[in-house]
Design a protein around this motif. Structure first.
Motif, PDB file in Angstrom:
ATOM      1  N   THR A   1       1.385   7.170   3.846  1.00  0.00           N
ATOM      2  CA  THR A   1       2.707   7.272   4.094  1.00  0.00           C
ATOM      3  C   THR A   1       3.634   7.186   2.800  1.00  0.00           C
ATOM      4  O   THR A   1       4.723   7.626   2.528  1.00  0.00           O
ATOM      5  CB  THR A   1       3.018   5.903   5.051  1.00  0.00           C
ATOM      6  N   GLY A   2       3.010   6.358   1.976  1.00  0.00           N
ATOM      7  CA  GLY A   2       3.840   6.261   0.521  1.00  0.00           C
ATOM      8  C   GLY A   2       3.938   7.573  -0.098  1.00  0.00           C
ATOM      9  O   GLY A   2       5.001   7.997  -0.519  1.00  0.00           O
ATOM     10  N   ILE A   3       2.921   8.337  -0.182  1.00  0.00           N
ATOM     11  CA  ILE A   3       2.751   9.860  -0.544  1.00  0.00           C
ATOM     12  C   ILE A   3       3.519  10.441  -0.087  1.00  0.00           C
ATOM     13  O   ILE A   3       4.496  11.288  -0.599  1.00  0.00           O
ATOM     14  CB  ILE A   3       1.499  10.178  -0.592  1.00  0.00           C
TER      15      ILE A   3
ATOM     16  N   ILE B   1       6.592   9.540   1.577  1.00  0.00           N
ATOM     17  CA  ILE B   1       7.834   9.199   1.143  1.00  0.00           C
ATOM     18  C   ILE B   1       8.192   9.803  -0.290  1.00  0.00           C
ATOM     19  O   ILE B   1       9.356  10.368  -0.422  1.00  0.00           O
ATOM     20  CB  ILE B   1       8.043   7.645   1.206  1.00  0.00           C
ATOM     21  N   ALA B   2       7.492   9.702  -1.101  1.00  0.00           N
ATOM     22  CA  ALA B   2       7.369  10.196  -2.400  1.00  0.00           C
ATOM     23  C   ALA B   2       7.572  11.559  -2.676  1.00  0.00           C
ATOM     24  O   ALA B   2       8.393  12.217  -3.228  1.00  0.00           O
ATOM     25  CB  ALA B   2       6.508   9.452  -3.389  1.00  0.00           C
ATOM     26  N   ARG B   3       6.769  12.448  -1.993  1.00  0.00           N
ATOM     27  CA  ARG B   3       6.646  13.860  -2.000  1.00  0.00           C
ATOM     28  C   ARG B   3       6.571  14.423  -0.699  1.00  0.00           C
ATOM     29  O   ARG B   3       5.469  14.620  -0.058  1.00  0.00           O
ATOM     30  CB  ARG B   3       5.350  13.906  -2.936  1.00  0.00           C
TER      31      ARG B   3
ATOM     32  N   SER C   1      -1.463   3.825   5.350  1.00  0.00           N
ATOM     33  CA  SER C   1      -0.310   3.331   4.600  1.00  0.00           C
ATOM     34  C   SER C   1      -0.149   3.820   3.377  1.00  0.00           C
ATOM     35  O   SER C   1       0.758   4.340   2.967  1.00  0.00           O
ATOM     36  CB  SER C   1      -0.415   1.748   4.735  1.00  0.00           C
ATOM     37  N   PHE C   2      -1.109   4.112   2.479  1.00  0.00           N
ATOM     38  CA  PHE C   2      -1.035   4.589   1.269  1.00  0.00           C
ATOM     39  C   PHE C   2      -0.552   6.288   1.359  1.00  0.00           C
ATOM     40  O   PHE C   2       0.263   6.456   0.638  1.00  0.00           O
ATOM     41  CB  PHE C   2      -2.435   4.643   0.712  1.00  0.00           C
TER      42      PHE C   2
ATOM     43  N   LEU D   1      -6.996  10.122  -2.873  1.00  0.00           N
ATOM     44  CA  LEU D   1      -6.729   8.709  -2.997  1.00  0.00           C
ATOM     45  C   LEU D   1      -7.913   7.971  -2.180  1.00  0.00           C
ATOM     46  O   LEU D   1      -7.601   7.868  -1.114  1.00  0.00           O
ATOM     47  CB  LEU D   1      -5.456   8.081  -2.986  1.00  0.00           C
TER      48      LEU D   1
ATOM     49  N   THR E   1       0.719  -1.141   0.160  1.00  0.00           N
ATOM     50  CA  THR E   1      -0.222   0.067  -0.194  1.00  0.00           C
ATOM     51  C   THR E   1       0.985   1.170  -0.113  1.00  0.00           C
ATOM     52  O   THR E   1       0.647   2.106  -0.598  1.00  0.00           O
ATOM     53  CB  THR E   1      -0.766   0.084   1.242  1.00  0.00           C
ATOM     54  N   MET E   2       2.042   1.382   0.682  1.00  0.00           N
ATOM     55  CA  MET E   2       2.862   2.268   0.886  1.00  0.00           C
ATOM     56  C   MET E   2       3.414   2.605  -0.770  1.00  0.00           C
ATOM     57  O   MET E   2       3.432   3.792  -1.254  1.00  0.00           O
ATOM     58  CB  MET E   2       4.161   2.033   1.695  1.00  0.00           C
TER      59      MET E   2
ATOM     60  N   VAL F   1      -3.277  16.532  -0.568  1.00  0.00           N
ATOM     61  CA  VAL F   1      -3.843  15.374  -1.150  1.00  0.00           C
ATOM     62  C   VAL F   1      -4.826  14.867   0.127  1.00  0.00           C
ATOM     63  O   VAL F   1      -4.339  14.624   1.188  1.00  0.00           O
ATOM     64  CB  VAL F   1      -2.815  14.434  -1.230  1.00  0.00           C
TER      65      VAL F   1
ATOM     66  N   ASP G   1       6.830  17.089   0.200  1.00  0.00           N
ATOM     67  CA  ASP G   1       6.240  18.575   0.200  1.00  0.00           C
ATOM     68  C   ASP G   1       4.729  18.707   0.182  1.00  0.00           C
ATOM     69  O   ASP G   1       4.087  19.834   0.083  1.00  0.00           O
ATOM     70  CB  ASP G   1       7.035  19.502  -1.221  1.00  0.00           C
ATOM     71  N   LEU G   2       4.231  17.613   0.049  1.00  0.00           N
ATOM     72  CA  LEU G   2       2.646  17.688  -0.132  1.00  0.00           C
ATOM     73  C   LEU G   2       2.108  17.718   1.250  1.00  0.00           C
ATOM     74  O   LEU G   2       2.457  17.225   2.198  1.00  0.00           O
ATOM     75  CB  LEU G   2       2.137  16.448  -0.949  1.00  0.00           C
TER      76      LEU G   2
ATOM     77  N   GLY H   1      -7.596   9.354  -7.444  1.00  0.00           N
ATOM     78  CA  GLY H   1      -7.299   7.888  -7.816  1.00  0.00           C
ATOM     79  C   GLY H   1      -8.489   7.137  -6.760  1.00  0.00           C
ATOM     80  O   GLY H   1      -8.730   7.598  -5.859  1.00  0.00           O
TER      81      GLY H   1
END
Ligand code: SF4
Lengths: 555, 282
Positions: B76-78, B80-82, B73-74, B64, A239-240, B44, B84-85, A408
């Protein structure tokens, strides 16, 4: 000798894997293609481990059971493997702990003690003795040891040198002028392949035999800037990773069957929300926890059908390190091109096996860091995350994007990503997703998804997939029959497979599962499989055994 | 879709549902952030599954619509990637405190820079009234007509124990306070969680009790961990005692980030790494 099979065995914790890799490196130093298979039970100390290392004048990806040189670090090695030795095999044993009437006695323990070394350096002494036995120059041997043993190099060199001098019995291997390549495990190759396609993040929960990728990526994170992370569970991992992908970062996860099981809800989400994600599924013997460190190819149907609902995906099963490198990159790029999940299916034999790969192939195959064909939003009209297009692929965008709202959605949705349950809209969105499949098949066709080897004109055909492919390729070569390997298994390259097998009068299919999972798929596509050769004891087949069995069947 | 902050998706919450109040509060906070210079595209919203999750359809921001329990959890991924959001999660109590509890606690432990709004109506609404981890002991839903689930979970207490760096409790019928808490949570650097007592008009309408029970303690110091522990124990999601609202605990500590910051990269691209790797193995 113009080829060689070495077995080194000892207790878990005595560095048998490391020793095997060093021996493989000695073989490549002498100009041979090397392959290593590592066999170990799931425990950290004690128990019996062994590495089988094979040197050959041509590329190989499998082991041979007739052992030329047996290196016995302890007594069980001798008793367990003596009967796998050729009649004229050379045995080198640790005379401090092993009793034997034949072979070369090398007192590993005393050598290590004399040089004030650590217990684990007994394997260095054994390697030194082996180098001498195969007629290597000390310089070559010393070079390999200093390359492979970056810690306590001087001590290791001294220990190897002592054993090198002591070993007098010879079984010489002539030096070749070629330099075939570098050694990569399947896990190394997968990691490099993902990086070559521009990976931005790797998130995984440890699980054999995929863990090597996590360690590789963690080591690489400093230099490549990729985000590497071990979260609380496999569910969190995927999910991450999908969260990263929503935010525009190319992410992959790696696991084995049990972890993949947990990931399936998010796999379905990737299907519905059209999130690109690559999952490395390194198969091991199951079901359930199964046998964590032994091999299997029993998750093929699972990979193809995992998740609820219907959605397109790629399932790709490379067979050796070279293919693992190339196709890991393809898996990631295809995922992003089509905004669908891709599953890279490996197995224990491939993941932890060590193969020789030509370095120029690796260099040549580094594609652009982003696939050129990712559909991006032009910014001219209102952004629709799920716009219905001719090929079903909507423009991909990730936040922050000025003027666009990017929604999404894991639920049935309209083109904007707003939840809907209206029948017409459900049907049209499903149709939009399924429209991708024909172009997915086209893209796969362009990448040559089926590999034909051996004698292509033969009417006897040996089909295999995954790590069995190099084995069957070699067997077919020796026997003068044809070998066929589908590298992409879903969407099934039906026309390529039919073309490859249509002239056969007899078809064999070897796979490491009980039911014949690929055989079922072949037959469902009208490709008859006459003889299924299942193997389900967790062990990979040896080339000589397979050839013997096949001769028996062909008559 | 409209240009404003509300989409033209049809709203299907029950009349009188506490979700409306949370939506308005969140909308106002987003407007305030925009007025302070935060571009809307940098926000987001990640939601779980349940009545609360329809927020993703109704608010016209990046979103999302994730899976039951997995929103954090999703998110957290965002993060990690960005990094700045501005990542905001709307989750339900059944969603985040049951199926998703591990993700919530780990995100708090790691101090991931996001804000979690728990729509805590103490009942599964969308699946029609089953018991959740914060349901009162006496609650008998459709899945436990005769039995009891056991004592309720005290989420703020649990979050305190894993090092959550911002915890607050709000109430859906106290708009102004709620807006303040959400705003503070979003600007707080690190993980923030606001447990929002929300009434469910259809299955567990506790309006009368809550209106009587809630209060804002005047002398609480949210920097004081021991005081925060005492405060969260004042209300155990069981009895009819007083329910303190406001910031329970607040501290600043290192924000979660993974991998190697880009500034420390020695190689500018992955290709360089691969070439160097090959050289070393030769
Ligand atoms: S069921 Fe309860 S929580 Fe759900 S929309 Fe209706 S009132 Fe709101």
């Amino acid at each position: 000798m113009d080829g060689c099979s070495v077995l080194i065995g000892g207790k878990a914790g005595s560095g048998i894997n490391r020793a095997g890799q060093t021996i493989a490196r000695m073989f490549t130093q002498l100009g041979y293609y090397a392959y290593m298979h590592y066999d170990y039970p799931s425990l950290i100390r004690g128990g019996h481990n062994f590495s089988l290392i094979r040197a050959s004048t041509y590329p190989v990806g499998t082991h041979r059971s007739g052992i030329d040189i047996l290196l016995a670090m302890d007594s069980p090695t001798l008793s367990l493997h003596r009967h796998h030795c050729k009649r004229d095999a050379l045995v080198i044993y640790n005379s401090d702990t092993v009793r034997s009437d034949t072979g070369s006695a090398i007192p590993l323990k005393s050598i290590v003690a004399r040089n004030d070394g650590m217990h684990v350096m007994e394997n260095t002494a054994m390697i030194g003795a082996l180098a001498s036995a195969i007629g290597m120059d000390w310089d070559d041997c010393g070079y390999v040891i200093s390359q492979e043993m970056r810690k306590f190099t001087q001590k290791n060199l001294a220990i190897a040198r002592d054993a090198f001098r002591m070993q007098s019995e010879k079984k010489e291997l002539k030096r070749l002028s070629q330099s075939p390549g570098i050694l990569l495990s399947g896990n190394d190759a997968v990691s490099l392949g993902l990086l070559s396609a521009g990976l931005d993040g790797y998130i995984a929960y440890p699980m054999s035999p995929s863990t090597g990728i996590l360690h590789f990526m963690a080591d690489a994170s400093g230099e490549t800037g990729i985000q590497v992370f071990q979260p609380e569970s496999e569910i969190a991992a995927i999910t991450m990773a999908e969260g990263m992908a929503y935010a525009g970062a190319k992410a992959a996860v790696g696991t084995s069957g049990g972890g993949f099981c947990l990931m399936t809800e998010a796999l379905s989400m990737a299907g519905m929300a059209e999130i690109p994600i690559t999952i490395v599924l390194a198969q091991r013997s199951g079901p359930s926890t199964g046998t964590p460190t032994y091999t299997a190819q029993s998750d093929l149907h699972f990979a193809i059908h995992a998740g609820h609902g219907e959605f397109p995906r790629f399932v790709i099963a490379p067979g050796d390190a070279e293919q693992a490198y190339v196709w890991a990159g393809h898996a990631l790029s295809l995922s992003w091109q089509f905004q669908v999940p891709s599953i890279l299916l490996t197995d224990n034999t491939l993941s932890e096996g060590v193969y020789t790969v030509p370095p120029d192939m690796l260099q040549k195959r580094i594609p652009a860091s982003r696939p050129v064909s990712v559909h991006l939003w032009e910014g001219t009209e209102e952004y629709q995350r799920y716009r219905d297009t001719e090929d079903g692929i909507s423009p991909y965008a990730s936040p922050p994007l000025f003027g666009a709202v990017i929604k999404g959605n894991s639920k049935s949705h309209d083109e904007w990503g707003i939840s809907v349950d209206d029948g017409m809209q459900l049907a049209s969105m499903t149709r939009k997703q399924m429209k991708k499949i024909p172009s997915m098949k086209d893209s796969v066709s362009q990448l040559k998804p089926v590999l034909i080897g051996g004698n292509p004109d033969s009417d006897i055909c040996l089909i295999s997939w995954g790590s069995n492919a190099p084995l069957c390729r070699e067997a077919a070569q020796v026997m003068g029959i044809k070998s066929v390997q589908p590298i992409v298994v879903h969407p099934f390259p039906a026309s390529e497979m039919t073309a490859a097998t249509c002239c056969s009068v007899m078809t064999f299919l070897l796979e490491d599962n009980y039911s014949g999972q690929l055989a079922d798929i072949c037959e469902a596509h009208g490709i008859p499989v006459d003889i299924r050769l299942p193997r389900f004891d967790g062990r990979p087949s040896a080339i000589d055994q397979l050839i013997e069995d096949l001769w028996g069947l062909v008559g | 879709m409209t240009k404003g902050l509300i989409t033209d998706a049809q709203n299907t919450w029950c009349p009188g549902c506490g979700n409306f109040a949370i939506q308005h509060a969140l909308k106002d906070v987003i407007l305030r952030l925009e007025s302070e210079g935060v571009p809307r595209e940098n926000i987001v919203l990640v939601v779980g599954i349940g009545c609360h999750a329809k927020m993703a359809d109704y608010l016209n921001v990046n979103s999302l619509y994730a899976l039951h329990g997995r929103a954090v959890s999703f998110a957290t991924g965002i993060c990690i990637a960005r990094p700045d959001l501005f990542v905001i999660c709307c989750v339900g109590d059944g969603d985040a405190y049951a199926e998703g509890i591990a993700h919530l606690l780990f995100a708090a432990k790691r101090n991931v820079n996001m804000t979690v709004l728990v729509h805590n109506n103490r009942v599964y609404g969308l699946t029609k009234g089953q018991v959740t981890p914060t349901s009162p002991l006496e609650y008998h839903g459709k899945s436990n007509p005769d039995s009891r689930e056991g004592i309720a979970l005290n989420p703020p207490e649990l979050l305190l124990s894993v090092g959550c760096s911002y915890i607050a409790r709000g109430y859906s019928r106290r708009q102004e306070e709620l807006k303040g808490l959400i705003y503070d949570g979003i600007v707080h650097p690190g993980f923030s969680c606001i447990d929002i007592l929300q009434i469910c008009a259809s299955f567990l309408d506790k309006t009368k009790e809550y209106d009587r029970q809630v209060y804002v303690p005047l002398d609480h110091n949210p920097e004081d961990f021991d005081a925060a522990c005492r405060l969260v124990r004042e209300y155990s999601y069981e009895d009819s005692g007083n329910i303190p609202l406001g910031v329970v605990f607040h501290e600043e500590r290192d924000i979660f980030h993974v991998g190697t910051p880009f500034s420390r990269q020695r190689y500018t691209d992955k290709k360089g790494f691969i070439l160097r790797f090959i050289e070393e193995r030769k």
